[in-house]
Design an enzyme around this catalytic site. Structure first.
Site, PDB file in Angstrom:
ATOM      1  N   LYS A  37       0.831  -1.200   0.000  1.00 53.48           N
ATOM      2  CA  LYS A  37       0.000   0.000   0.000  1.00 53.48           C
ATOM      3  C   LYS A  37       0.873   1.260   0.000  1.00 53.48           C
ATOM      4  CE  LYS A  37      -3.585  -0.409   2.646  1.00 53.48           C
ATOM      5  NZ  LYS A  37      -4.460  -0.388   3.852  1.00 53.48           N
ATOM      6  N   GLU A 153     -15.533  10.727  10.895  1.00 50.90           N
ATOM      7  CA  GLU A 153     -15.563  11.010   9.454  1.00 50.90           C
ATOM      8  C   GLU A 153     -16.970  10.797   8.919  1.00 50.90           C
ATOM      9  OE1 GLU A 153     -16.058   8.711   6.914  1.00 50.90           O
ATOM     10  OE2 GLU A 153     -16.059   6.833   8.038  1.00 50.90           O
ATOM     11  N   GLU A 157     -18.568   7.371  -0.197  1.00 47.92           N
ATOM     12  CA  GLU A 157     -17.766   6.826  -1.283  1.00 47.92           C
ATOM     13  C   GLU A 157     -18.271   7.384  -2.603  1.00 47.92           C
ATOM     14  OE1 GLU A 157     -16.599   2.760  -1.342  1.00 47.92           O
ATOM     15  OE2 GLU A 157     -16.858   2.516   0.817  1.00 47.92           O
ATOM     16  N   GLY A 262     -25.670  -1.573   1.273  1.00 46.69           N
ATOM     17  CA  GLY A 262     -24.568  -2.492   1.557  1.00 46.69           C
ATOM     18  C   GLY A 262     -23.326  -1.683   1.850  1.00 46.69           C
ATOM     19  N   CYS A 265     -19.863   0.268   5.580  1.00 46.74           N
ATOM     20  CA  CYS A 265     -20.227   1.139   6.700  1.00 46.74           C
ATOM     21  C   CYS A 265     -21.608   0.847   7.275  1.00 46.74           C
ATOM     22  CB  CYS A 265     -20.138   2.608   6.273  1.00 46.74           C
ATOM     23  SG  CYS A 265     -18.447   3.173   6.001  1.00 46.74           S
ATOM     24  N   ARG A 336     -17.725  -4.684  -0.801  1.00 49.52           N
ATOM     25  CA  ARG A 336     -18.003  -5.225   0.526  1.00 49.52           C
ATOM     26  C   ARG A 336     -19.507  -5.238   0.776  1.00 49.52           C
ATOM     27  NH1 ARG A 336     -14.438  -1.440   4.269  1.00 49.52           N
ATOM     28  NH2 ARG A 336     -15.180   0.052   2.696  1.00 49.52           N
TER      29      ARG A 336
END
Length: 441
Positions: A37, A153, A157, A262, A265, A336
């Site tokens: 990463k 936060e 997305e 979905g 979060c 996810r």
């Protein structure tokens, strides 16, 4: 002297926050424990799809030609501790395996690794979504002279860069005027632009994110429950939502019925919220969230049943099913807990020949569901299909050439799992169009 900022954890949240802090003019050091990463980020590349993020990174990462050089990366906690005046902890808090509760392993590890190296006078700021009460416990892990603040936060997305640079609100849980002052300095630019700055205690700051996600999840499941009633009563949930949305006490956002929410979060956050409320003895306050979760999961099964009806009402064996969408939402490659892939997987397990196409989520989908079929375009995905399922509302799918698609599909049958397509256009091209909570004709 200008503040120096570190960002601990450079996943979706951390990479975005680090790039945004550099854009706001700070010297920033990002830290992660995953070498691959760090190597990607040092090249100005991101391990996920997020509109505008890679361009912002490349504008600031040291070593890239023409960049400001204000953003660097490391794997060394000692370097981070010596560098930073303000340390943002942005690591993941997934759902525990086999439980509703939140897994705090990564947060605890980040604090334990940073604590021995952080300088006296520094401020550590938690941004991860954690169970209420966590900040109080984590504050005790820090050495004397080092304060903690909590700054949840609220990234969406697909809109994360804008949400970080121009937040609709900034919430800070603090225990001193100095901590508040430092965070006002960090966020001086968006505050000057008009972003509200809300100062709270630790528990309230921790509760804001989970409360917000629970409210949004409830609103989505409410309209999906109304879709079930509309189907039973032959009503139209789209018109119902339109009428409800004109009431400014309700608003029109998040009132699009479909296969539900979905991602990484909402599902895990509402479950962790329920688990924590139980630990606090307040479980009855959140029992409604169990039904919210149940409605949401039920929508996926309902789409499978609609698909079964569309291919003849019996078995999926020998039937070709095209699935448009793999990401849990458009403008993201995040799969996810994706409702689209969940539906595709269920149909595949029941014998259907499933082919999936998504503009950005294909690589992640293949890793998660390697046994599904995949296509490089919508046209290739629907070729020979007995039914087409629209399950992620990408703009590309709303703009499809329905006539051209009709030439290659096996049967012109489309199930709109997001109520985002224009039924008039599809029906005019000879397609049988059906959506959840809407009349069939």
């Amino acid at each position: 002297m200008a503040l120096k900022i570190t960002v601990i954890g450079t996943g979706y949240l951390g990479a975005t926050h680090a790039a945004a802090m550099a854009e706001l003019g700070f010297e920033v050091l990002g830290l992660d424990v995953v070498p691959e990463k760090i190597e990607m980020l040092q090249r100005g590349e991101v391990p996920m799809y997020e509109p505008g993020l890679e361009e912002l990174l490349r504008k600031h990462v040291a070593g890239i030609e023409g960049a400001s050089g204000r953003l660097r990366f490391t794997m060394d906690f000692a370097e981070a501790g010596a560098f930073g005046d303000v340390h943002f902890v942005c690591v993941n808090t997934p759902q525990k395996h086999g439980e509703y509760a939140c897994d705090m392993t990564y947060v605890d590890s980040a604090f334990a690794s940073l604590a021995p190296h952080v300088r006296s006078g520094a401020l550590v700021v938690g941004k991860s979504t954690v169970p209420v009460g966590s900040a109080d416990r984590l504050a005790r892990l820090l050495p004397d002279g080092v304060e903690l603040a909590w700054n949840p936060e609220f990234l969406r997305e697909g809109l994360a860069v804008n949400d970080t640079l121009h937040p609709d609100r900034i919430v800070v849980g603090v225990r001193s005027e100095r901590a508040e002052k430092l965070l006002r300095e960090v966020y001086a630019t968006p505050v000057a632009e008009g972003s509200p700055f809300v100062v709270t205690d630790f528990p309230t700051a921790e509760l804001v994110k989970t409360s917000a996600n629970s409210f949004l999840a409830t609103k989505i499941s409410f309209i999906n429950a109304m879709a079930e009633v509309c189907e039973a009563a032959d009503g139209d949930v789209v018109k119902l939502a339109e009428a409800l949305g004109y009431d400014d006490r309700i608003g029109k956002k998040f009132l699009r019925a479909g296969i539900g929410f979905g991602g990484g979060c909402l599902p895990k956050d509402i479950r962790a919220f329920m688990a924590r409320a139980g630990e606090l003895g307040a479980d009855q306050a959140l029992t409604f969230l169990r039904e919210v979760d149940s409605i949401n999961m039920r929508r996926r099964g309902h789409m499978v049943e609609l698909a079964r009806e569309a291919v003849g009402g019996g078995s999926f064996l020998g039937k070709r099913v095209a699935v448009l969408g793999a990401a849990f939402k458009p403008d993201s490659d995040d799969v996810r807990d994706s409702p689209a892939l969940n539906v595709a997987g269920q149909i595949h397990l029941q014998g259907g020949q499933v082919t999936v196409y998504d503009p950005k989520g294909m690589a992640n989908a293949r890793r998660l569901f390697p046994t599904l079929g995949y296509a490089d375009s919508a046209e290739e995905a629907v070729r020979g299909a007995d039914v087409v399922l629209h399950l992620t509302e990408w703009r590309e799918f709303r703009e499809l050439d329905v006539d051209a698609l009709g030439e290659v599909v096996g049967r012109r049958v489309i199930l709109d799992g997001r109520n985002a397509l224009d039924p008039v256009v599809w029906r005019a091209a000879g397609w049988t169009y059906r959506a959840m909570g809407r009349p069939g004709a």
